[in-house]
Design a protein around this motif. Structure first.
Motif, short mmCIF file in Angstrom:
data_model
loop_
_atom_site.label_atom_id
_atom_site.label_comp_id
_atom_site.label_asym_id
_atom_site.label_seq_id
_atom_site.Cartn_x
_atom_site.Cartn_y
_atom_site.Cartn_z
N ALA A 497 -11.60 2.88 -12.99
CA ALA A 497 -12.15 2.97 -14.12
C ALA A 497 -11.80 2.35 -15.13
CB ALA A 497 -12.61 4.54 -14.51
N ASP A 498 -10.50 2.30 -15.42
CA ASP A 498 -9.56 1.61 -16.36
C ASP A 498 -9.91 -0.02 -16.32
OD1 ASP A 498 -7.88 0.77 -18.31
OD2 ASP A 498 -6.25 2.05 -17.50
N ASN A 499 -10.29 -0.38 -15.17
CA ASN A 499 -10.37 -1.84 -15.00
C ASN A 499 -12.13 -2.34 -14.93
OD1 ASN A 499 -7.60 -3.45 -14.81
ND2 ASN A 499 -7.47 -1.47 -13.90
N GLY A 500 -13.12 -1.25 -15.14
CA GLY A 500 -14.38 -1.30 -14.61
C GLY A 500 -14.68 -1.95 -13.36
N ASP A 501 -13.97 -1.54 -12.30
CA ASP A 501 -13.91 -2.36 -10.89
C ASP A 501 -14.46 -0.83 -10.07
OD1 ASP A 501 -13.52 -3.06 -8.11
OD2 ASP A 501 -12.41 -4.59 -8.88
N PRO A 502 -15.44 -1.08 -9.50
CA PRO A 502 -15.82 0.29 -8.30
C PRO A 502 -14.97 0.39 -7.39
CG PRO A 502 -17.67 -1.49 -8.26
CD PRO A 502 -16.52 -1.82 -9.39
N GLY A 503 -14.39 -0.69 -6.63
CA GLY A 503 -13.70 -0.74 -5.30
C GLY A 503 -14.58 -0.98 -4.43
N PRO A 504 -14.25 -1.12 -3.21
CA PRO A 504 -13.16 -0.52 -2.68
C PRO A 504 -11.87 -1.38 -2.69
CG PRO A 504 -14.32 -1.43 -0.48
CD PRO A 504 -15.21 -1.46 -2.25
N VAL A 505 -10.75 -0.63 -2.84
CA VAL A 505 -9.55 -1.47 -3.02
C VAL A 505 -8.36 -0.74 -2.16
CG1 VAL A 505 -9.92 -2.05 -5.40
CG2 VAL A 505 -8.79 0.16 -4.95
N ILE A 506 -7.27 -1.49 -1.99
CA ILE A 506 -6.07 -0.78 -1.72
C ILE A 506 -5.37 -0.36 -2.72
CG2 ILE A 506 -3.91 -1.15 -0.31
CD1 ILE A 506 -5.17 -4.04 0.84
N GLY A 507 -5.16 1.15 -2.48
CA GLY A 507 -4.86 1.91 -3.75
C GLY A 507 -3.46 2.51 -3.37
N VAL A 508 -2.36 2.35 -4.33
CA VAL A 508 -0.99 2.72 -4.03
C VAL A 508 -1.00 3.88 -5.23
CG1 VAL A 508 1.49 2.08 -3.89
CG2 VAL A 508 -0.34 0.49 -3.22
N ALA A 509 -0.57 4.97 -5.00
CA ALA A 509 -0.49 6.17 -5.81
C ALA A 509 0.71 6.54 -5.61
CB ALA A 509 -1.57 7.15 -5.44
N PHE A 510 1.73 6.29 -6.42
CA PHE A 510 3.02 6.94 -6.42
C PHE A 510 3.23 7.72 -7.56
CE2 PHE A 510 5.40 3.26 -4.07
CZ PHE A 510 4.87 3.66 -2.79
N ASP A 511 3.70 9.08 -7.28
CA ASP A 511 3.98 10.02 -8.42
C ASP A 511 5.04 10.92 -7.83
OD1 ASP A 511 2.29 11.38 -6.84
OD2 ASP A 511 0.95 12.06 -8.54
N GLY A 512 4.95 12.15 -8.78
CA GLY A 512 5.95 13.28 -8.44
C GLY A 512 5.12 14.02 -7.15
N LEU A 513 4.26 14.87 -7.40
CA LEU A 513 3.54 15.76 -6.43
C LEU A 513 1.87 16.01 -6.71
CD1 LEU A 513 6.12 18.72 -6.56
CD2 LEU A 513 5.90 17.07 -4.77
N THR A 520 0.24 19.58 2.85
CA THR A 520 1.65 19.22 2.34
C THR A 520 1.36 18.33 0.99
OG1 THR A 520 1.51 16.85 3.29
CG2 THR A 520 2.33 18.46 4.76
N LEU A 521 2.43 18.07 0.40
CA LEU A 521 2.56 17.77 -1.06
C LEU A 521 2.75 16.34 -1.03
CD1 LEU A 521 4.84 20.42 -2.99
CD2 LEU A 521 2.34 20.23 -3.01
N TRP A 522 1.57 15.46 -1.38
CA TRP A 522 1.40 14.11 -1.44
C TRP A 522 2.31 13.55 -2.62
CZ3 TRP A 522 -4.11 12.43 0.60
CH2 TRP A 522 -4.15 13.06 1.82
N GLY A 523 2.38 11.99 -2.60
CA GLY A 523 3.13 11.45 -3.67
C GLY A 523 3.52 10.28 -3.43
N GLY A 524 3.55 9.58 -2.28
CA GLY A 524 3.52 8.22 -1.91
C GLY A 524 2.71 7.77 -1.32
N GLU A 525 1.65 7.47 -1.50
CA GLU A 525 0.34 7.15 -0.86
C GLU A 525 -0.46 5.95 -0.84
OE1 GLU A 525 -0.53 9.91 0.63
OE2 GLU A 525 1.54 10.91 -0.43
N LEU A 526 -0.84 5.16 0.18
CA LEU A 526 -1.59 4.18 0.51
C LEU A 526 -3.06 4.74 1.01
CD1 LEU A 526 -0.88 0.97 0.57
CD2 LEU A 526 -0.43 1.34 2.89
N LEU A 527 -3.99 4.26 -0.02
CA LEU A 527 -5.23 4.59 0.26
C LEU A 527 -6.36 3.12 0.27
CD1 LEU A 527 -5.32 7.44 -2.49
CD2 LEU A 527 -4.84 7.69 -0.16
N VAL A 528 -7.36 3.53 1.09
CA VAL A 528 -8.33 2.54 0.94
C VAL A 528 -9.38 3.39 0.20
CG1 VAL A 528 -10.17 1.53 2.14
CG2 VAL A 528 -8.08 1.10 2.91
N ALA A 529 -9.83 2.98 -0.97
CA ALA A 529 -10.55 3.93 -1.77
C ALA A 529 -11.58 3.22 -2.78
CB ALA A 529 -9.70 4.70 -2.87
N ASP A 530 -12.71 3.81 -2.94
CA ASP A 530 -13.64 3.51 -3.95
C ASP A 530 -14.01 4.77 -4.84
OD1 ASP A 530 -15.39 5.10 -2.53
OD2 ASP A 530 -16.47 3.26 -1.59
#
Length: 758
Positions: A497-513, A520-530
C-alpha cells in the motif's frame, strides 16, 4: 488549460487538504486577480467555488487552483460544472456549510513559517516575542480541531474571541491571516504561565523563568502542540541523568532540539538529503550520524552512533531555544510505557514526580500527538514513528475501499486506521497497548477519527493474536464484519500500500514476534503475497524462547536456546555461558521441555541472541535495544559476510543456526566483535538474497517487498536492497508509513478491503 469556451459561470468543487491551509483566501485573491465574481466557502467535503466572468479567464482560474495552490494544500480532486450566470458583482468568502456526509481533510500541524518567524523577531511588530504566532501557512491544525468544517468555532481556539486588530486581519482579503482560523495575538490569544511541581505559580515572565530553571540544571515540563515534553539541558550530565532516573528510562536515547540548522550541524552530520527533512514544515525527529565532538552529555544517547535531532516547530520552542542558547533534551511527557500527557491537570498529576516546574499555556489540546521520528534512506524518508506533522494526512492508494474499514493495528507501536473511498487515515502514534491510559487513547482516537472523517465501519480488521487488546476491542464491536489478519501478511500488505503496488511479490517480513497460523510465533518470514492472501514459502528455523516473555527482556536466554539447538550438551566455553553459569542448566532444560518456551522463527530474537553473544546486552530496558546495539557495534569497514546456504525446500530455515555457529567460531578465534557484528549483518543479507532467488526460480516473481521492524536497521536494509537490485530484483521499501508495527493497521485495512465478501 480547462476548456470552458462559451461558459460564463462555473461551479467548482475542490477536495483534498484544502481546509486550514489558506485555500479560501487564495481563491479570493485568485478570483480578484482574474477579475471574476462569485464566492468560495468550506463544507464537509472540502471547498466549493462559484465564479463568473469571461470564459478564458475562468479557464485560467480553474487551472491555477491546482497549479498555484497554497504550500500546505493538497488538491486530490477538482471538478467543474457550468451553471447559469447571476450577474452579481464582487467576490466573497461565504459562511461554511454543514451537511450529512463528511469528506473534508484536515491539515497536519505545521512548523512556523518564515513570515511568522520574522514577526516574532521584529521589535516593532505587535507579535514580537509572542509564542503563539501563526497564519494561514503554519501553526496548529489537527491537534486543535474538534469537528469539520474547519472553522474557528470547531477548534479549541474558539475559547479566544478575536480582538479588533486580529479581526481586521481575519477579514482583510489582502492579509496573510485572512480567514486564518487560529489567528491570535498577545491581546486576545493564549498566554503562558509557569508553575512549580506542586502547582504554585511563580511571578515574572514565564519563558524567562523556564530558561533560568533549565540553565540551572532543572527539568521543565513544556506544553507543546500535541502534549507535554520534558526538557533538560542536553549538555548537562546531571540533568540528563536525573531525567532518566525520574522517567524510568534507563538507556533509550533521548531526542535533542536545537535552535537551527547550524546548531544541528555541531551535533550531527546532515547529508544533503536529510536537510529538507530536518528543516521542512513537518519537523520530525531525524536520526543522523552523531559527531564525535558533539557538545551533548554522553547519557543522551548512550552507546549510539546516531542522535535524534529536531528543530523548533512552534514559536514557543523557537523563543526558548534562542534564549537558552544551548541544545535541550526534549522527550515525551510521560513515564515509560504511558501515552504522552496532554491535559494540564493530568500532566501536573502524572509529571510532578519528574518535572521541577511546568511551562504551561491555556490553549486546549484536543488530540495528543507525539513527535514523528524518521531516518533518511536513499534520499527518501523512512518513518519510524508517524505522528505530529504527518497525521491526519491520508495515505492514498490506487484501490477503493468499497466498504468503510476500521483496522485496529498491533499491540506494540499501535496505530489504527480508518479507510473509505481511496483514502486510508492512519492514526497518530498511540503507543504500546499495555495499560489503561494507552487503551483509552486508542478508543478515544478511534471515536475522533470516525467522526472527523465520517467513517462508519462495516469491516473491522484485527491481528490474529487473541490476547492483544486491539483484538479484544475489535471482537467487542457489534454489527460489523470481523476479519482477522495474520501479522506478517499485514506487514507486507502495508509495504504494498505504501508503494501503490497490489502484488503479488516476494515478501520478506522480519520483526520481533507475530502470531503464526501454525501456533508458533513468527518473525523471520518469506511470503508470496498480494493484498488478498499469502503463502508462507520460507522462514528462519524456529527455536524456543525459554521463559516466554522473559526471553524478550533477557536476550541471553535466546543465545542459550540457539547454542543448545546447535551444540546440545557440547556448548563451547564462552563468556556468555560463564556470566550465566547458575541459571544456564535451568534455562536450557526449560527450552528442551518446551514448558513456557514457545518456538519462534523471529529475526528480532536472532539479533538478540547474537547481541548477547557479543556481550552487548544480556538484558534490555526497551524493545529492540539489543538489536540496535548490534547494528551500532558493527564495523562499517567490514564488507564480508558469513557464508550461509539459504535455499532448499524451506528457504532461510537453516540460516539462523548457521549464522550463530559462525559467530561462535569467530568469538573463539578472538575476532573483533565489531567485525563479527558486521559479518552477521552481511551474512543475513546474503541469506535473504539466496532465499529470494530460490523463490523467483519457483514463481517467476521479481519484486521483493521488505517490511517489519528489523528493516529499521540501516546496515541490513542497505545490504539487502543493494544486493537484490544487483541481482535484478525490483525492491519495495517503506516511505509513508513505518516498517515496524506502526504500519500494521494500513496493511490490515487494505487486506480487509481486498477480501471477497462472505
Amino acid at each position: 488549460m480547462v476548456e470552458l469556451a462559451g461558459v460564463r459561470r462555473v461551479q467548482v468543487r475542490v477536495e483534498g487538504i484544502v481546509q486550514g491551509v489558506g485555500f479560501r483566501p487564495f481563491v479570493h485573491a485568485l478570483a480578484t486577480e482574474y477579475d471574476l465574481a462569485g464566492f468560495v466557502g468550506n463544507d464537509t467535503s472540502g471547498v466549493f467555488v462559484e465564479v463568473e466572468g469571461d470564459g478564458g479567464r475562468l479557464a485560467a482560474f480553474v487551472a491555477d487552483l491546482s497549479r498555484r495552490a497554497p504550500t500546505l494544500a493538497q488538491v486530490d480532486r477538482l471538478t467543474t460544472e457550468p451553471v447559469p450566470p447571476t450577474g452579481q458583482p464582487g467576490f466573497a468568502i461565504v459562511t461554511s456549510v454543514t451537511g450529512v456526509g463528511r469528506d473534508a481533510l484536515i491539515s497536519p500541524d505545521t512548523a512556523t513559517c518564515p513570515d511568522c518567524l520574522a514577526e516574532l523577531g521584529d521589535p516593532a511588530d505587535r507579535r514580537h516575542g509572542y509564542p503563539f504566532t501563526n497564519c494561514t501557512n503554519c501553526g496548529p491544525r489537527f491537534t486543535i480541531v474538534e469537528d469539520v468544517p474547519y472553522d474557528r468555532r470547531s477548534t479549541t481556539m474558539a475559547d479566544f474571541p478575536l480582538c479588533a486588530a486580529c479581526a481586521a486581519e481575519y477579514a482583510d482579503p489582502g492579509d496573510r491571516r485572512f480567514h486564518a482560523e487560529p489567528v491570535c495575538c498577545p491581546a486576545c490569544g493564549p498566554a503562558l504561565r509557569f508553575v512549580t511541581a506542586d502547582g504554585s505559580p511563580l511571578p515574572g515572565e514565564p519563558l524567562d523563568t523556564a530558561v533560568r530553571w533549565l540553565r540551572a540544571g532543572r527539568i521543565v515540563a513544556v506544553k507543546g502542540l500535541g502534549g507535554f515534553h520534558l526538557a533538560a539541558r542536553a549538555d548537562d550530565d546531571r540533568a540528563v541523568a536525573a531525567l532518566r532516573a525520574r522517567k524510568h528510562r534507563e538507556e533509550k536515547p533521548f531526542a535533542v532540539m536545537v535552535a537551527d540548522l547550524p546548531a544541528a550541524r555541531t551535533l550531527v552530520d546532515v547529508a544533503p538529503a536529510a536537510e529538507p527533512v530536518l528543516t521542512g514544515a513537518r519537523r520530525p525527529v531525524v536520526l543522523l550520524p552523531r559527531r564525535a565532538d558533539a557538545p551533548v552529555a554522553g547519557s543522551v544517547a548512550p552507546g549510539n552512533r546516531d542522535l535524534g535531532v529536531l528543530l523548533p516547530y512552534t514559536p514557543l520552542h523557537r523563543l526558548l531555544l534562542r534564549r537558552l542558547a544551548t541544545p535541550i533534551v526534549l522527550t515525551s511527557g510521560n513515564l515509560s510505557d504511558e501515552p504522552i500527557a496532554y491535559r494540564d491537570d493530568e500532566a501536573r498529576r502524572r509529571l510532578a514526580p519528574i518535572a521541577d516546574g511546568f511551562l504551561l499555556h491555556d490553549r486546549r489540546i484536543h488530540v495528543r500527538t507525539d513527535d514523528s521520528v524518521v531516518r533518511v534512506f536513499r534520499g527518501r524518508e523512512l518513518p519510524l514513528r508517524r505522528s505530529r506533522g504527518y497525521v491526519p494526512a491520508p495515505v492514498t492508494v490506487p484501490w477503493r475501499f468499497d466498504r468503510p474499514v476500521l483496522a485496529c493495528g498491533a499491540e506494540l507501536k499501535n496505530t489504527f486506521c480508518v479507510a473509505k473511498g481511496g483514502r486510508a487515515f492512519v492514526s497518530h502514534h498511540i503507543g504500546d497497548l499495555e495499560n489503561y491510559e494507552t487503551l483509552r487513547a486508542f478508543t478515544d482516537g478511534i471515536a475522533h477519527f470516525t467522526r472527523l472523517f465520517d467513517v462508519r465501519p462495516e469491516i473491522v480488521a484485527h491481528d490474529l493474536h487473541p490476547e492483544y487488546l486491539s483484538t479484544k476491542y475489535a471482537r467487542g464491536r457489534e454489527d460489523v464484519e470481523l476479519i482477522g489478519v495474520q501479522h506478517h501478511h499485514a506487514h507486507i500488505a502495508s509495504c504494498l500500500a505504501d508503494n501503490g503496488d497490489p502484488g503479488p511479490v516476494i515478501g520478506v517480513a522480519f520483526d520481533g514476534l507475530g502470531y503464526g497460523l501454525d501456533g508458533t510465533l513468527w518473525g523471520g518470514e518469506l511470503l508470496v503475497a498480494d493484498l488478498a492472501g499469502f503463502e508462507r514459502v520460507g522462514h528462519l528455523g524456529a527455536v524456543p524462547m525459554p521463559g516466554g516473555a522473559a526471553a524478550v527482556r533477557e536476550p541471553w536466554r535466546m543465545a542459550a536456546a540457539y547454542l543448545d539447538e546447535i551444540y546440545g550438551d557440547a556448548v563451547p566455553e564462552l563468556p556468555l555461558r560463564r556470566r550465566h553459569e547458575r541459571q544456564w542448566p535451568a534455562v536450557v532444560a526449560l527450552a528442551r521441555t518446551g514448558t513456557n518456551s514457545p518456538r519462534t522463527s523471529s529475526a528480532g530474537r536472532l539479533f538478540d541472541a547474537v547481541s548477547a553473544l557479543l556481550g552487548r546486552h544480556d538484558r534490555v530496558s526497551f524493545e529492540g535495544q539489543a538489536a540496535i546495539a548490534l547494528e551500532q557495534r558493527a564495523d562499517r569497514d567490514e564488507r564480508g559476510g558469513y557464508p550461509v546456504a539459504a535455499g532448499g525446500p524451506v528457504p532461510l530455515r537453516d540460516a539462523g543456526c548457521a549464522l550463530v555457529r559462525c559467530v561462535v567460531e569467530d568469538l573463539l578465534a578472538g575476532v573483533d566483535p565489531g567485525r563479527i557484528a558486521a559479518r552477521f549483518h552481511h551474512g543475513l543479507a546474503d541469506a535473504v538474497l539466496r532465499a529470494a532467488e530460490t523463490v523467483r526460480q519457483r514463481t517467476g516473481l521479481a519484486t521483493v517487498a521488505l517490511s517489519g521492524g528489523v528493516f529499521q536497521n540501516m546496515l541490513l536494509l542497505e545490504a539487502v536492497v543493494s544486493g537484490l537490485e544487483r541481482d535484478g530484483f525490483r525492491v519495495l521499501v517503506h516511505s509513508r508509513v513505518p516498517p515496524n508495527d506502526g504500519g500494521i493497521s494500513l496493511g490490515q485495512a487494505v487486506i480487509a478491503a481486498a477480501r471477497p465478501r462472505p
